[in-house]
Design a protein around this motif. Structure first.
Motif, PDB file in Angstrom:
ATOM      1  N   LYS A 121       2.515  -1.847  -8.015  1.00 19.22           N
ATOM      2  CA  LYS A 121       3.383  -0.685  -7.929  1.00 19.22           C
ATOM      3  C   LYS A 121       2.795   0.353  -6.966  1.00 19.22           C
ATOM      4  CE  LYS A 121       6.576  -1.522 -11.164  1.00 19.22           C
ATOM      5  NZ  LYS A 121       8.029  -1.555 -10.872  1.00 19.22           N
ATOM      6  N   PHE A 122       3.660   0.923  -6.155  1.00 20.25           N
ATOM      7  CA  PHE A 122       3.297   2.061  -5.330  1.00 20.25           C
ATOM      8  C   PHE A 122       3.981   3.296  -5.893  1.00 20.25           C
ATOM      9  CE2 PHE A 122       2.114  -1.200  -2.326  1.00 20.25           C
ATOM     10  CZ  PHE A 122       1.085  -0.633  -1.594  1.00 20.25           C
ATOM     11  N   GLY A 155       7.984  11.299  -8.030  1.00 22.11           N
ATOM     12  CA  GLY A 155       8.322  10.155  -8.863  1.00 22.11           C
ATOM     13  C   GLY A 155       8.797   8.937  -8.104  1.00 22.11           C
ATOM     14  N   ALA A 156       8.711   8.941  -6.787  1.00 25.00           N
ATOM     15  CA  ALA A 156       9.134   7.787  -5.991  1.00 25.00           C
ATOM     16  C   ALA A 156       8.290   6.567  -6.348  1.00 25.00           C
ATOM     17  CB  ALA A 156       9.004   8.094  -4.511  1.00 25.00           C
ATOM     18  N   GLU A 157       8.926   5.396  -6.358  1.00 28.84           N
ATOM     19  CA  GLU A 157       8.218   4.163  -6.678  1.00 28.84           C
ATOM     20  C   GLU A 157       8.672   3.034  -5.769  1.00 28.84           C
ATOM     21  OE1 GLU A 157       8.353   2.878 -10.702  1.00 28.84           O
ATOM     22  OE2 GLU A 157       6.843   4.318 -11.383  1.00 28.84           O
ATOM     23  N   SER A 158       7.770   2.102  -5.545  1.00 33.90           N
ATOM     24  CA  SER A 158       8.080   0.887  -4.809  1.00 33.90           C
ATOM     25  C   SER A 158       7.095  -0.169  -5.292  1.00 33.90           C
ATOM     26  CB  SER A 158       7.958   1.120  -3.300  1.00 33.90           C
ATOM     27  OG  SER A 158       8.310  -0.050  -2.591  1.00 33.90           O
ATOM     28  N   GLY A 176      -4.602   2.657  -1.600  1.00 29.20           N
ATOM     29  CA  GLY A 176      -3.286   2.156  -1.191  1.00 29.20           C
ATOM     30  C   GLY A 176      -2.582   3.145  -0.282  1.00 29.20           C
ATOM     31  N   ASN A 177      -1.852   2.596   0.697  1.00 32.22           N
ATOM     32  CA  ASN A 177      -1.242   3.454   1.711  1.00 32.22           C
ATOM     33  C   ASN A 177      -0.029   2.744   2.290  1.00 32.22           C
ATOM     34  OD1 ASN A 177      -1.407   5.865   3.463  1.00 32.22           O
ATOM     35  ND2 ASN A 177      -1.777   4.379   5.101  1.00 32.22           N
ATOM     36  N   HIS A 178       1.144   3.074   1.792  1.00 31.03           N
ATOM     37  CA  HIS A 178       2.375   2.442   2.281  1.00 31.03           C
ATOM     38  C   HIS A 178       3.533   3.426   2.145  1.00 31.03           C
ATOM     39  CE1 HIS A 178       5.545  -0.443   3.048  1.00 31.03           C
ATOM     40  NE2 HIS A 178       6.096  -0.140   1.885  1.00 31.03           N
ATOM     41  N   TRP A 190       0.958   5.449  -2.831  1.00 31.00           N
ATOM     42  CA  TRP A 190      -0.354   4.924  -3.179  1.00 31.00           C
ATOM     43  C   TRP A 190      -0.242   3.985  -4.371  1.00 31.00           C
ATOM     44  CZ3 TRP A 190       1.378   9.854  -4.069  1.00 31.00           C
ATOM     45  CH2 TRP A 190       1.489  10.248  -5.392  1.00 31.00           C
ATOM     46  N   MET A 191      -1.271   3.143  -4.551  1.00 31.50           N
ATOM     47  CA  MET A 191      -1.282   2.175  -5.644  1.00 31.50           C
ATOM     48  C   MET A 191      -2.104   2.630  -6.838  1.00 31.50           C
ATOM     49  SD  MET A 191      -1.779  -1.596  -3.947  1.00 31.50           S
ATOM     50  CE  MET A 191      -3.325  -1.156  -3.160  1.00 31.50           C
ATOM     51  N   ALA A 192      -3.175   3.368  -6.574  1.00 31.47           N
ATOM     52  CA  ALA A 192      -4.175   3.581  -7.624  1.00 31.47           C
ATOM     53  C   ALA A 192      -4.654   5.023  -7.644  1.00 31.47           C
ATOM     54  CB  ALA A 192      -5.367   2.649  -7.399  1.00 31.47           C
TER      55      ALA A 192
END
Length: 366
Positions: free
Chosen positions: A90-91, A96-99, A243-245, A249-251
């Motif tokens: 999860k990013f 609250g954005a998620e991907s 994380g960078n997308h 971020w991931m973590a």
């Protein structure tokens, strides 16, 4: 000054619209490979000019010939392929954005380097810049962390130690050719250390049958072995982030759980993400060995908001309580485009942030 430099950067840059279009046309079959290379060459020349004008001593090609920071390099080895898996990460973004990403890599057969991977990329960069040409390559450890033993085919590698041996040999061969071509600044990119600070990812690693407390020490040993045969004139750094997308971020979580392992890695300097509270405090820097450099990633590549000089200087002073000021440097916390998608900034935002790093470094270390 031996790399890393007082003002440095992680490497990837926002792809200009015309380069994105050229890559899309190539995928669609309406642009030849030669035409794509010409478009990449032109974009890289402009990226080099941008970095030089900002006052940076290290210059990259912006990773403009890659779709992803890690996939393009690792799949250049025989035996490693990209796939879509059920292992989703999860990013998270502001508001609250998620991907999520389901892309991952697997080792399906013996790993071999049958050809140079980024040698020609580096040669073009070195010919194009008057500053120190810097090449960023991924560590193989993130490949392993995404699933553990399950991503390394047991028929190909009944003993996972043989996999680590083969991939180390492959990296050493690539680095040797790069050294012969004149590479004096190599950066190893790895997100495993920083993501293993996150409790959710640590739990996933345990479900995969791995020990999140032991993995950082294994990964430190592996990365050290990749560069063990580098020539004495090659400066080597390691970058780690959470994380960078697309500005997500991931973590999250401080470096406390992995600090001892990170700083055992045999490199000259460490690029560490410190642009937000997700990274925790500077206390883990007490484990940095004497003489090693730390590049403080205090400038965010995830937001267009330009940081204040005084705030950056204050944080540098805080970090200097744990690492001598002469061993500290400054950079953005990550690249501006770890994939060709890029973060949510403009090219002008990117330019101002690179210039800011140089200006603050000049004022702090002049």
């Amino acid at each position: 000054m031996r790399p890393p430099f007082r003002a440095d950067h992680v490497g990837s840059l926002l792809r200009p619209p015309e380069l994105k279009q050229a890559r899309a046309d190539f995928k669609a079959g309406t642009l030849s490979r030669a035409e794509l290379k010409a478009a990449e060459d032109q974009a890289i020349r402009r990226a080099v000019a941008l970095q030089e004008a900002a006052g940076l001593q290290s210059v990259t090609d912006g990773e403009f010939r890659r779709a992803f920071w890690h996939v393009d390099f690792l799949t250049g080895f025989e035996g490693i392929s990209a796939t879509q898996g059920q292992y989703a990460l999860k990013f998270h973004g502001e508001g609250g954005a998620e991907s999520e990403t389901k892309s991952m890599m697997v080792v399906s057969s013996k790993v071999r380097r049958t050809r140079p991977i980024m040698l020609e990329h580096f040669r073009f960069l070195k010919e194009t810049t008057r500053e120190t040409a810097k090449l960023c390559i991924p560590a193989p450890t993130y490949l392993h962390m995404r699933g553990g033993r399950r991503v390394v085919n047991e028929s190909a590698y009944p003993d996972v130690e043989e996999f680590w041996s083969d991939i180390t040999d492959a990296y050493q061969d690539e680095i040797a050719d790069l050294a012969k071509a004149g590479l004096e600044y190599l950066q190893i990119d790895d997100v495993s250390f920083a993501t293993l600070c996150d409790e959710g990812i640590r739990a996933q690693v345990q479900r995969d049958g791995e020990d999140p407390d032991k993995l950082p020490f294994l990964y430190s040993k592996i990365i050290s072995s990749l560069v063990a045969k580098r020539p004495g004139n090659m400066g080597v750094t390691m970058h780690t982030c959470r994380g960078n997308h697309a500005s997500m971020w991931m973590a999250e979580g401080g470096y406390d759980k992995v600090a001892e392992a990170i700083f055992q890695t045999e490199v000259d300097g460490f690029f560490l993400e410190y642009d937000s509270a997700r990274a925790g405090g500077f206390e883990p820097l007490r484990f940095v060995p004497r003489g090693k450099k730390v590049v403080l990633g205090l400038i965010s590549t995830k937001t267009p908001l330009l940081e204040k000089k005084d705030a950056l200087k204050k944080r540098i002073d805080e970090a200097a309580q744990y690492v001598p000021l002469e061993n500290l440097c400054l950079s953005p916390q990550c690249g501006f485009a770890s994939s060709e998608v890029g973060n949510k900034l403009s090219e002008d935002d990117q330019k101002r942030k690179l210039e800011l790093a140089v200006q603050v470094a000049d004022e702090v270390w002049s």
